[in-house]
Design a protein around this motif. Structure first.
Motif, PDB file in Angstrom:
ATOM      1  N   LYS A   3     -49.184 -49.069 -47.498  1.00 45.15           N
ATOM      2  CA  LYS A   3     -49.628 -47.753 -47.896  1.00 45.15           C
ATOM      3  C   LYS A   3     -48.428 -46.843 -48.070  1.00 45.15           C
ATOM      4  CE  LYS A   3     -54.064 -48.105 -45.562  1.00 45.15           C
ATOM      5  NZ  LYS A   3     -54.930 -47.575 -44.492  1.00 45.15           N
ATOM      6  N   LEU A   4     -48.611 -45.792 -48.924  1.00 47.55           N
ATOM      7  CA  LEU A   4     -47.502 -44.896 -49.236  1.00 47.55           C
ATOM      8  C   LEU A   4     -46.961 -44.214 -47.993  1.00 47.55           C
ATOM      9  CD1 LEU A   4     -45.812 -43.702 -51.475  1.00 47.55           C
ATOM     10  CD2 LEU A   4     -47.517 -41.897 -51.746  1.00 47.55           C
ATOM     11  N   SER A   5     -47.861 -43.789 -47.068  1.00 51.40           N
ATOM     12  CA  SER A   5     -47.418 -43.108 -45.851  1.00 51.40           C
ATOM     13  C   SER A   5     -46.532 -43.992 -45.006  1.00 51.40           C
ATOM     14  CB  SER A   5     -48.628 -42.648 -45.042  1.00 51.40           C
ATOM     15  OG  SER A   5     -49.439 -43.767 -44.696  1.00 51.40           O
ATOM     16  N   ILE A   6     -46.880 -45.310 -44.945  1.00 50.58           N
ATOM     17  CA  ILE A   6     -46.079 -46.258 -44.171  1.00 50.58           C
ATOM     18  C   ILE A   6     -44.733 -46.477 -44.842  1.00 50.58           C
ATOM     19  CG2 ILE A   6     -45.956 -48.646 -43.390  1.00 50.58           C
ATOM     20  CD1 ILE A   6     -48.917 -48.607 -42.982  1.00 50.58           C
ATOM     21  N   GLN A   7     -44.729 -46.537 -46.202  1.00 52.20           N
ATOM     22  CA  GLN A   7     -43.473 -46.722 -46.909  1.00 52.20           C
ATOM     23  C   GLN A   7     -42.530 -45.552 -46.638  1.00 52.20           C
ATOM     24  OE1 GLN A   7     -45.052 -47.217 -50.859  1.00 52.20           O
ATOM     25  NE2 GLN A   7     -44.594 -49.395 -50.833  1.00 52.20           N
ATOM     26  N   LYS A   8     -43.069 -44.319 -46.679  1.00 50.60           N
ATOM     27  CA  LYS A   8     -42.228 -43.154 -46.416  1.00 50.60           C
ATOM     28  C   LYS A   8     -41.699 -43.186 -44.998  1.00 50.60           C
ATOM     29  CE  LYS A   8     -44.281 -39.950 -49.737  1.00 50.60           C
ATOM     30  NZ  LYS A   8     -45.098 -38.714 -49.906  1.00 50.60           N
ATOM     31  N   PHE A   9     -42.576 -43.566 -44.039  1.00 56.33           N
ATOM     32  CA  PHE A   9     -42.184 -43.626 -42.643  1.00 56.33           C
ATOM     33  C   PHE A   9     -41.091 -44.655 -42.424  1.00 56.33           C
ATOM     34  CE2 PHE A   9     -43.109 -45.330 -38.320  1.00 56.33           C
ATOM     35  CZ  PHE A   9     -42.665 -44.223 -37.628  1.00 56.33           C
ATOM     36  N   SER A  10     -41.198 -45.777 -43.184  1.00 55.77           N
ATOM     37  CA  SER A  10     -40.277 -46.882 -42.937  1.00 55.77           C
ATOM     38  C   SER A  10     -38.865 -46.599 -43.425  1.00 55.77           C
ATOM     39  CB  SER A  10     -40.798 -48.172 -43.591  1.00 55.77           C
ATOM     40  OG  SER A  10     -40.809 -48.029 -44.987  1.00 55.77           O
ATOM     41  N   VAL A  11     -38.671 -45.632 -44.348  1.00 56.83           N
ATOM     42  CA  VAL A  11     -37.329 -45.395 -44.858  1.00 56.83           C
ATOM     43  C   VAL A  11     -36.571 -44.371 -44.028  1.00 56.83           C
ATOM     44  CG1 VAL A  11     -37.985 -46.019 -47.206  1.00 56.83           C
ATOM     45  CG2 VAL A  11     -38.145 -43.640 -46.482  1.00 56.83           C
ATOM     46  N   ASN A  12     -37.258 -43.629 -43.179  1.00 58.69           N
ATOM     47  CA  ASN A  12     -36.594 -42.607 -42.387  1.00 58.69           C
ATOM     48  C   ASN A  12     -36.108 -43.216 -41.078  1.00 58.69           C
ATOM     49  OD1 ASN A  12     -35.765 -40.363 -40.968  1.00 58.69           O
ATOM     50  ND2 ASN A  12     -37.415 -39.073 -41.749  1.00 58.69           N
ATOM     51  N   LYS A  13     -34.901 -43.775 -41.101  1.00 59.81           N
ATOM     52  CA  LYS A  13     -34.401 -44.501 -39.932  1.00 59.81           C
ATOM     53  C   LYS A  13     -34.149 -43.577 -38.746  1.00 59.81           C
ATOM     54  CE  LYS A  13     -34.518 -48.337 -42.114  1.00 59.81           C
ATOM     55  NZ  LYS A  13     -35.656 -49.239 -41.822  1.00 59.81           N
ATOM     56  N   SER A  14     -33.625 -42.384 -38.997  1.00 65.48           N
ATOM     57  CA  SER A  14     -33.360 -41.458 -37.889  1.00 65.48           C
ATOM     58  C   SER A  14     -34.647 -41.118 -37.158  1.00 65.48           C
ATOM     59  CB  SER A  14     -32.720 -40.171 -38.420  1.00 65.48           C
ATOM     60  OG  SER A  14     -31.503 -40.456 -39.042  1.00 65.48           O
ATOM     61  N   PHE A  15     -35.713 -40.886 -37.927  1.00 67.43           N
ATOM     62  CA  PHE A  15     -36.995 -40.570 -37.315  1.00 67.43           C
ATOM     63  C   PHE A  15     -37.526 -41.760 -36.515  1.00 67.43           C
ATOM     64  CE2 PHE A  15     -41.656 -40.508 -37.403  1.00 67.43           C
ATOM     65  CZ  PHE A  15     -41.885 -39.303 -36.774  1.00 67.43           C
ATOM     66  N   GLN A  16     -37.342 -42.975 -37.045  1.00 63.96           N
ATOM     67  CA  GLN A  16     -37.821 -44.173 -36.343  1.00 63.96           C
ATOM     68  C   GLN A  16     -37.159 -44.303 -34.980  1.00 63.96           C
ATOM     69  OE1 GLN A  16     -36.904 -47.359 -39.013  1.00 63.96           O
ATOM     70  NE2 GLN A  16     -38.406 -46.716 -40.535  1.00 63.96           N
ATOM     71  N   TYR A  17     -35.835 -44.173 -34.957  1.00 62.72           N
ATOM     72  CA  TYR A  17     -35.115 -44.305 -33.684  1.00 62.72           C
ATOM     73  C   TYR A  17     -35.470 -43.165 -32.730  1.00 62.72           C
ATOM     74  CZ  TYR A  17     -32.151 -48.066 -35.472  1.00 62.72           C
ATOM     75  OH  TYR A  17     -31.695 -49.271 -35.952  1.00 62.72           O
ATOM     76  N   SER A  18     -35.508 -41.934 -33.256  1.00 61.55           N
ATOM     77  CA  SER A  18     -35.795 -40.774 -32.399  1.00 61.55           C
ATOM     78  C   SER A  18     -37.187 -40.874 -31.809  1.00 61.55           C
ATOM     79  CB  SER A  18     -35.664 -39.487 -33.221  1.00 61.55           C
ATOM     80  OG  SER A  18     -34.383 -39.369 -33.755  1.00 61.55           O
ATOM     81  N   ALA A  19     -38.171 -41.208 -32.658  1.00 63.53           N
ATOM     82  CA  ALA A  19     -39.549 -41.302 -32.190  1.00 63.53           C
ATOM     83  C   ALA A  19     -39.701 -42.416 -31.155  1.00 63.53           C
ATOM     84  CB  ALA A  19     -40.484 -41.545 -33.375  1.00 63.53           C
ATOM     85  N   SER A  20     -39.097 -43.565 -31.425  1.00 58.46           N
ATOM     86  CA  SER A  20     -39.211 -44.698 -30.494  1.00 58.46           C
ATOM     87  C   SER A  20     -38.581 -44.352 -29.147  1.00 58.46           C
ATOM     88  CB  SER A  20     -38.526 -45.939 -31.087  1.00 58.46           C
ATOM     89  OG  SER A  20     -39.159 -46.345 -32.275  1.00 58.46           O
ATOM     90  N   LEU A  21     -37.406 -43.678 -29.193  1.00 55.44           N
ATOM     91  CA  LEU A  21     -36.721 -43.328 -27.949  1.00 55.44           C
ATOM     92  C   LEU A  21     -37.506 -42.275 -27.160  1.00 55.44           C
ATOM     93  CD1 LEU A  21     -34.204 -43.816 -26.260  1.00 55.44           C
ATOM     94  CD2 LEU A  21     -33.055 -41.994 -27.544  1.00 55.44           C
ATOM     95  N   LEU A  22     -38.036 -41.276 -27.859  1.00 52.66           N
ATOM     96  CA  LEU A  22     -38.806 -40.232 -27.173  1.00 52.66           C
ATOM     97  C   LEU A  22     -40.067 -40.803 -26.532  1.00 52.66           C
ATOM     98  CD1 LEU A  22     -38.518 -37.206 -29.651  1.00 52.66           C
ATOM     99  CD2 LEU A  22     -37.571 -37.380 -27.340  1.00 52.66           C
ATOM    100  N   VAL A  23     -40.751 -41.686 -27.250  1.00 58.33           N
ATOM    101  CA  VAL A  23     -41.962 -42.311 -26.687  1.00 58.33           C
ATOM    102  C   VAL A  23     -41.607 -43.151 -25.463  1.00 58.33           C
ATOM    103  CG1 VAL A  23     -43.805 -43.980 -27.140  1.00 58.33           C
ATOM    104  CG2 VAL A  23     -43.205 -42.292 -28.871  1.00 58.33           C
ATOM    105  N   LEU A  24     -40.475 -43.868 -25.538  1.00 57.92           N
ATOM    106  CA  LEU A  24     -40.051 -44.679 -24.400  1.00 57.92           C
ATOM    107  C   LEU A  24     -39.767 -43.802 -23.173  1.00 57.92           C
ATOM    108  CD1 LEU A  24     -39.097 -47.257 -22.981  1.00 57.92           C
ATOM    109  CD2 LEU A  24     -36.871 -46.968 -24.100  1.00 57.92           C
ATOM    110  N   VAL A  25     -39.035 -42.715 -23.362  1.00 57.87           N
ATOM    111  CA  VAL A  25     -38.714 -41.825 -22.237  1.00 57.87           C
ATOM    112  C   VAL A  25     -39.988 -41.221 -21.648  1.00 57.87           C
ATOM    113  CG1 VAL A  25     -37.560 -39.668 -21.592  1.00 57.87           C
ATOM    114  CG2 VAL A  25     -36.399 -41.302 -23.072  1.00 57.87           C
ATOM    115  N   PHE A  26     -40.901 -40.785 -22.537  1.00 58.66           N
ATOM    116  CA  PHE A  26     -42.167 -40.219 -22.057  1.00 58.66           C
ATOM    117  C   PHE A  26     -42.948 -41.245 -21.238  1.00 58.66           C
ATOM    118  CE2 PHE A  26     -46.754 -39.706 -22.661  1.00 58.66           C
ATOM    119  CZ  PHE A  26     -46.941 -38.451 -22.108  1.00 58.66           C
ATOM    120  N   CYS A  27     -43.003 -42.475 -21.733  1.00 60.99           N
ATOM    121  CA  CYS A  27     -43.756 -43.522 -21.017  1.00 60.99           C
ATOM    122  C   CYS A  27     -43.091 -43.890 -19.690  1.00 60.99           C
ATOM    123  CB  CYS A  27     -43.919 -44.753 -21.903  1.00 60.99           C
ATOM    124  SG  CYS A  27     -45.046 -44.496 -23.277  1.00 60.99           S
TER     125      CYS A  27
END
Length: 354
Positions: A3-27
């Protein structure tokens, strides 16, 4: 097609790393906060902060019991879950990249069972290696894991030169069943503490403490360092070994690095937590869908999200039937087995590319 939303999400590497790290710290905070005694995020932050910066005296007014719960029980448990989850997810990602099969992971390939055989032998037969000392348990687990994956790949190549995905998975299941019978044999010969042994085999990070964190940490670092540099080569190998050789990749060396690195991570994880299946199947599959198939980014993102997944799975396992505790391997199997079936059906019906 994604899907287009997933394609857009997949190209933003900074957001991927930041989001994954923030979720990890929160958990990590969430896993440390919830239990028989609920402790706020602020108190947790102050207790951890004082450990890092003791001259600030940040824990004034905080009960000593809360400090003991955080520092001696919950924090080592959450950190151990993060290390084990990250290790298993990374091992699954590189196994899948090397074998070009989304169904490959340490559990389905029999590597976890091989490591379990080594760990059970050490625990219940009283083996101590002179050169390993206190690290005998993870050392033997890792050696058993390496031996298992070498046997699985060699046997697969013996019966099917094309190394088809179906043959690899079937071989892994055969070896896993055989090794499981060896574990059952050793358990039956011990004749004592049967319940404790079975619970250990189902997987848990409870009541492990800092000793297990320190036991796991050096092998985690070595395994991650070995595998972090294989991303570009794994990308080239997705086009086939011949094409990868033309691109300058030393294919044989990369294979050994992946097999040894993944076996180190799997063996160390099994040694400290027992057999926790399907983390290496579920997390790489989800990460590949969300973030794309570039192994240079897939590998670190699998570490972050694998850690998050196992922290949440452990939190669920120890709270859903509180005050009793469910083995964490049961939780991961309840999620992973249906996903295994889902991926298998999709590949059989449509030849889905991963």
């Amino acid at each position: 097609m994604e899907k287009l939303s997933i394609q857009k999400f997949s190209v933003n590497k900074s957001f991927q790393y930041s989001a994954s790290l923030l979720v990890l710290v929160f958990c990590m905070f969430l896993g440390t906060s919830i239990g028989s005694v609920s402790i706020s995020f602020e108190v947790i932050a102050r207790i951890i902060g004082e450990q890092l910066l003791p001259f600030l005296h940040m824990t004034e007014g905080i009960d000593d019991m809360q400090k003991a719960i955080i520092l001696n029980i919950r924090l080592p448990r959450v950190i151990l879950a993060a290390l084990v989850g990250g290790a298993l997810a990374l091992a699954g990602a590189v196994f899948q990249g090397l074998l070009k099969n989304p169904l490959a992971d340490p559990y389905t390939l029999g590597v976890s069972s091989g490591a379990s055989v080594g760990a059970v032998a050490v625990l219940f037969l009283g083996i101590t290696l002179p050169f390993a000392g206190g690290f005998t348990l993870p050392a033997v687990s890792i050696l058993a894991a390496i031996a298992t994956i070498v046997l699985v790949v060699s046997f697969t190549r013996l019966v099917d030169r094309s190394m088809s995905m179906t043959t690899i998975i079937l071989t892994g299941i055969i070896f896993s069943s055989f090794l499981g019978s060896l574990i059952s044999l050793m358990i039956s010969l011990t004749g004592e503490e049967l319940r404790q042994i079975v619970n250990w085999l189902l997987g848990s990070v409870g009541m492990r403490g800092w000793d297990y964190v320190y036991l796991m940490l050096p092998f985690f670092v070595v395994g991650v360092l070995l595998l972090m540099v294989t991303g570009q080569e794994l990308n080239a190998m997705t086009f086939g070994e011949e094409r990868a050789k033309q691109l300058g990749v030393n294919v044989e060396r990369q294979k050994y690095m992946v097999l040894i690195g993944a076996s180190i991570l799997t063996g160390a994880a099994v040694a400290v937590s027992g057999t926790i299946g399907f983390v290496g199947l579920v997390i790489p599959h989800i990460c590949r869908k969300l973030f794309g198939s570039d192994h240079r980014h897939l590998i670190p993102l699998c570490i972050l999200n694998g850690s998050t997944f196992l922290i949440l799975a452990d939190l669920f396992a120890r709270t859903i039937i509180s005050p009793s505790e469910m083995p964490i391997g049961v939780v991961t199997a309840l999620i992973g087995a249906p996903m295994f079936a889902f991926i298998l059906v999709r590949r059989r019906r449509g030849g889905q590319s991963e």
